[in-house]
Write a protein that holds these residues in place. Structure first.
Motif, short mmCIF file in Angstrom:
data_model
loop_
_atom_site.label_atom_id
_atom_site.label_comp_id
_atom_site.label_asym_id
_atom_site.label_seq_id
_atom_site.Cartn_x
_atom_site.Cartn_y
_atom_site.Cartn_z
N TYR A 15 0.94 -1.19 0.00
CA TYR A 15 -0.04 0.09 0.01
C TYR A 15 0.93 1.32 0.10
O TYR A 15 0.42 2.55 -0.47
CB TYR A 15 -0.89 -0.06 1.33
CG TYR A 15 -1.83 -1.25 1.15
CD1 TYR A 15 -2.67 -1.69 0.44
CD2 TYR A 15 -1.44 -2.28 2.23
CE1 TYR A 15 -3.45 -2.90 0.09
CE2 TYR A 15 -2.03 -3.59 2.32
CZ TYR A 15 -3.22 -3.65 1.43
OH TYR A 15 -3.66 -5.10 1.37
N ARG A 27 -3.89 14.20 -4.86
CA ARG A 27 -5.30 13.52 -5.03
C ARG A 27 -5.81 13.98 -6.53
O ARG A 27 -5.93 15.19 -6.64
CB ARG A 27 -6.29 14.05 -3.73
CG ARG A 27 -7.54 13.34 -3.66
CD ARG A 27 -7.96 13.57 -2.47
NE ARG A 27 -7.52 12.88 -1.22
CZ ARG A 27 -7.62 11.67 -0.72
NH1 ARG A 27 -8.41 10.89 -1.58
NH2 ARG A 27 -7.07 11.40 0.10
N SER A 36 -7.92 4.74 -7.58
CA SER A 36 -7.98 3.98 -6.36
C SER A 36 -7.56 4.66 -4.91
O SER A 36 -7.95 4.69 -4.01
CB SER A 36 -7.15 2.75 -6.52
OG SER A 36 -7.50 1.86 -7.27
N ALA A 37 -6.55 5.78 -5.25
CA ALA A 37 -5.79 6.36 -3.97
C ALA A 37 -5.04 7.50 -4.51
O ALA A 37 -4.92 7.67 -6.02
CB ALA A 37 -4.90 5.37 -3.40
N SER A 53 -1.65 3.01 -5.04
CA SER A 53 -2.16 1.75 -4.35
C SER A 53 -3.50 1.33 -5.00
O SER A 53 -4.40 1.79 -5.02
CB SER A 53 -2.46 2.06 -2.82
OG SER A 53 -3.23 1.07 -2.03
N ASP A 56 -6.19 0.75 -2.40
CA ASP A 56 -6.05 1.97 -1.41
C ASP A 56 -5.71 1.31 -0.16
O ASP A 56 -5.76 0.30 0.07
CB ASP A 56 -7.39 2.52 -1.30
CG ASP A 56 -7.30 4.06 -0.80
OD1 ASP A 56 -6.24 4.43 -0.42
OD2 ASP A 56 -8.38 4.79 -0.45
N ASN A 71 -7.36 4.67 -12.96
CA ASN A 71 -5.81 4.39 -12.47
C ASN A 71 -4.95 4.64 -13.71
O ASN A 71 -3.85 5.31 -13.22
CB ASN A 71 -5.81 3.05 -11.90
CG ASN A 71 -6.35 3.03 -10.65
OD1 ASN A 71 -6.99 4.03 -10.00
ND2 ASN A 71 -6.37 1.58 -10.10
#
Ligand SMILES: CSC[C@H]1O[C@H](OP(=O)(O)O)[C@H](O)[C@@H]1O
Ligand SMILES: Nc1ncnc2[nH]cnc12
Length: 293
Positions: A15, A27, A36-37, A53, A56, A71
Motif C-alpha cells: 500500500y 489527489r 484508487s488512491a 495503491s 487503497d 488508475n
C-alpha cells in the motif's frame, strides 16, 4: 536524472513504498472518475516514480470495483513512461511455491464485470494484445527480482485473471491447470489492456502467496494464509523496486523496443468525421498523441 518515470501499481499488501525521497501526495480526478488512491510522486535512487495503491490503504477496494481506467489515465497524465504492476497471486504449478515471483508474459482474461476499454461508441479502437507486456521492462523486473534475493523467479508465464472476489472452485482450479495457466489473480485485467490502449509499456510481477485449491495435500487458499506469505513477499518487492530504479538510474531511456508507445497509430477505425467530440475530450490523455491534429 534519467528520462525514466516509473509508475508502480501496488497490489495486496503493498500500500506504500519504503525509502522514497521528495515525496508529494496528489489527489487527482480523471475523465473516468477517481483513481484508487492519491498518487505518490517521489524519487528513488534519483529516478522519478509515481506510486498508486490499487486497493487503497487499508485494502478498501475489491478487484471488481477498482477503477482501472482512472488508475491508468491518472498515471498517463502524471507523465509516467512505464508501468510496473506488483500483485499477489495463486500458483497453478508445483514448481512455483509460495514466495516465488513470476514475471508475467501472457494473460487469459476471464473477468466479466469491468470496464475494459477507454474507447467505445464514437471512437472505436482495436489494439493488439498478442504480446501484452513490455519485453524490456519485464526483463528488468526479472533481473531486479533476482538482485533482490528472490530464490525462485520465473521469467515468463501465463496469468489467468478471474473476476472474484470469491476464490476458485476445485473444478475451476483444475481446469485452469489443464489449460496450461501458471498463476491466478484478480486484478491484472483489464489493467494490462488499458495500459496498452494508453500506449504505456506495462510489466507485471506476480508474487505467489498460495497454491490456490488444486492440491488435495494442502489447505485451500484463504486470506489469513495469504496475508502471512504476503508480508515476506512485500519486503522483497520493495527491494525489487530499489534494484529496478538503480538499473534505470544507470541507463538512458530509449523508446520502447516493442513499439507500445505508438500502438494507436494502427488501432483507430472510426472515421474522423464520425467521432464523438465528448468521448474525444475524455481521451485527451490516453490518445491525445493521435487525436489532437
Ligand atoms: C488478498 S488475496 C486476493 C487479492 O490479492 C490479489 O490482489 P493484487 O493483484 O492487487 O495483489 C488478487 O488479485 C486479489 O485481488
Ligand atoms: N488463489 C488465488 N486466486 C485468485 N487471486 C489470488 N490472489 C492471491 N491468491 C489468489
Amino acid at each position: 536524472m534519467s528520462a525514466w518515470k516509473l509508475g508502480i501499481i501496488g497490489g495486496s499488501g503493498l500500500y506504500a513504498l519504503d525509502g522514497l525521497e521528495n515525496l508529494r501526495e496528489e489527489r487527482v480526478t480523471t475523465p473516468w472518475g477517481q483513481p484508487s488512491a492519491p498518487l505518490v510522486h517521489a524519487t528513488l535512487k534519483g529516478v522519478e516514480l509515481v506510486f498508486l495503491s490499487r486497493h487503497d490503504l487499508g485494502h478498501k477496494i475489491p478487484p471488481s470495483d477498482i477503477n482501472y481506467r482512472a488508475n491508468i489515465d491518472a498515471l498517463k497524465r502524471a507523465g509516467v513512461t512505464d508501468v510496473l504492476s506488483l500483485s499477489a497471486c495463486g500458483s497453478l504449478r508445483e514448481d512455483l511455491p509460495p514466495g516465488a515471483f513470476m514475471v508475467v508474459d501472457q494473460y487469459v482474461d476471464r473477468t466479466f464485470a469491468r470496464e475494459k476499454s477507454f474507447f467505445g461508441t464514437g471512437c472505436v479502437a482495436h489494439v493488439s494484445m498478442a504480446r501484452p507486456v513490455c519485453s524490456r521492462l519485464s526483463a528488468m523486473a526479472g533481473a531486479a527480482a533476482r538482485a533482490a534475493g528472490v530464490e525462485t523467479v520465473a521469467d515468463r508465464g501465463t496469468y489467468l485473471a478471474m473476476e472474484g472476489p470469491q476464490f476458485s472452485t476445485k473444478a475451476e482450479s483444475h481446469l485452469y491447470r489443464a489449460w496450461g495457466m501458471d498463476v491466478i489473480g484478480m486484478t491484472n485485467m483489464p489493467e494490462a489492456k488499458l495500459a496498452r490502449e494508453a500506449e504505456l509499456p506495462y510489466a507485471s510481477v506476480a508474487m505467489v502467496t498460495d497454491y490456490d485449491c488444486w492440491r488435495d495435500d494442502l489447505a485451500e487458499v484463504n486470506v489469513t494464509d495469504v496475508l502471512a506469505i504476503l508480508k515476506s513477499n512485500v519486503v522483497r518487492a520493495q527491494e525489487l523496486v530499489r534494484h529496478m530504479t538503480s538499473a534505470m538510474a544507470g541507463a538512458k531511456r530509449e523508446p520502447c523496443p516493442d513499439g507500445i508507445e505508438t500502438v494507436l497509430d494502427f488501432a483507430l477505425i472510426t472515421a474522423p468525421e464520425a467521432r464523438d467530440p465528448g468521448l474525444l475530450a475524455r481521451l485527451d490523455a490516453v490518445a491525445g498523441r493521435v487525436l489532437s491534429n
